[in-house]
Motif scaffolding. Sequence first.
Motif, PDB file in Angstrom:
ATOM      1  N   VAL A  42      11.032 -41.240 -63.086  1.00 31.80           N
ATOM      2  CA  VAL A  42      10.554 -41.075 -64.471  1.00 31.80           C
ATOM      3  C   VAL A  42       9.032 -40.948 -64.513  1.00 31.80           C
ATOM      4  O   VAL A  42       8.474 -40.405 -65.460  1.00 31.80           O
ATOM      5  N   VAL A  43       8.341 -41.404 -63.478  1.00 34.49           N
ATOM      6  CA  VAL A  43       6.877 -41.333 -63.427  1.00 34.49           C
ATOM      7  C   VAL A  43       6.401 -39.916 -63.094  1.00 34.49           C
ATOM      8  O   VAL A  43       5.361 -39.479 -63.573  1.00 34.49           O
ATOM      9  N   THR A  44       7.194 -39.182 -62.322  1.00 32.26           N
ATOM     10  CA  THR A  44       6.803 -37.843 -61.882  1.00 32.26           C
ATOM     11  C   THR A  44       6.480 -36.944 -63.067  1.00 32.26           C
ATOM     12  O   THR A  44       7.289 -36.770 -63.975  1.00 32.26           O
ATOM     13  N   GLY A  45       5.273 -36.409 -63.066  1.00 32.66           N
ATOM     14  CA  GLY A  45       4.829 -35.519 -64.126  1.00 32.66           C
ATOM     15  C   GLY A  45       4.387 -36.231 -65.387  1.00 32.66           C
ATOM     16  O   GLY A  45       4.010 -35.601 -66.376  1.00 32.66           O
ATOM     17  N   ARG A  46       4.442 -37.550 -65.398  1.00 37.17           N
ATOM     18  CA  ARG A  46       4.066 -38.332 -66.581  1.00 37.17           C
ATOM     19  C   ARG A  46       3.021 -39.400 -66.227  1.00 37.17           C
ATOM     20  O   ARG A  46       2.971 -40.449 -66.839  1.00 37.17           O
ATOM     21  N   HIS A  47       2.201 -39.122 -65.239  1.00 37.75           N
ATOM     22  CA  HIS A  47       1.240 -40.108 -64.743  1.00 37.75           C
ATOM     23  C   HIS A  47       0.290 -40.600 -65.833  1.00 37.75           C
ATOM     24  O   HIS A  47      -0.150 -41.742 -65.803  1.00 37.75           O
ATOM     25  N   ALA A  48      -0.031 -39.758 -66.800  1.00 38.74           N
ATOM     26  CA  ALA A  48      -0.944 -40.157 -67.875  1.00 38.74           C
ATOM     27  C   ALA A  48      -0.334 -41.233 -68.771  1.00 38.74           C
ATOM     28  O   ALA A  48      -1.067 -41.923 -69.490  1.00 38.74           O
ATOM     29  N   LEU A  49       0.979 -41.401 -68.722  1.00 43.12           N
ATOM     30  CA  LEU A  49       1.645 -42.404 -69.557  1.00 43.12           C
ATOM     31  C   LEU A  49       1.712 -43.779 -68.896  1.00 43.12           C
ATOM     32  O   LEU A  49       2.232 -44.717 -69.483  1.00 43.12           O
ATOM     33  N   PHE A  50       1.185 -43.891 -67.681  1.00 42.64           N
ATOM     34  CA  PHE A  50       1.271 -45.143 -66.934  1.00 42.64           C
ATOM     35  C   PHE A  50      -0.092 -45.568 -66.411  1.00 42.64           C
ATOM     36  O   PHE A  50      -0.988 -44.749 -66.242  1.00 42.64           O
ATOM     37  N   GLU A  51      -0.234 -46.864 -66.165  1.00 42.08           N
ATOM     38  CA  GLU A  51      -1.429 -47.397 -65.522  1.00 42.08           C
ATOM     39  C   GLU A  51      -1.006 -48.513 -64.579  1.00 42.08           C
ATOM     40  O   GLU A  51      -0.008 -49.192 -64.833  1.00 42.08           O
ATOM     41  N   PRO A  52      -1.744 -48.705 -63.488  1.00 41.08           N
ATOM     42  CA  PRO A  52      -1.403 -49.780 -62.553  1.00 41.08           C
ATOM     43  C   PRO A  52      -1.504 -51.154 -63.232  1.00 41.08           C
ATOM     44  O   PRO A  52      -2.412 -51.404 -64.017  1.00 41.08           O
TER      45      PRO A  52
END
Length: 97
Positions: A42-52
Amino acid sequence: MTEEPIVAGVLRCREAFTTAAADGQPPRQIAFGQLIDAADPVVTGRHALFEPVGDVVARQAQAPATVAAPTPAGVEQATAIPGEPRDAQTSGRRSGK
């Protein structure tokens, strides 16, 4: 400017979103603040929606502590601050009698 993909660790969702069913996978709802493994598809291609998660923890550690707002004059505070005695005046009536 292209944001670098996050490759490992646990991520925190910055914004809620829903995915459509694809490649035999059911649709998914990801909530704000939800923790997801960086290897999750689900993270693939949506990196801007996540943070460490480490970034979130560091940011919260630097944030100033919140202080309760002062009580307006003439308004009794219903509870005492932990460790502080409550200075309450009673009218002599007891409830339930």
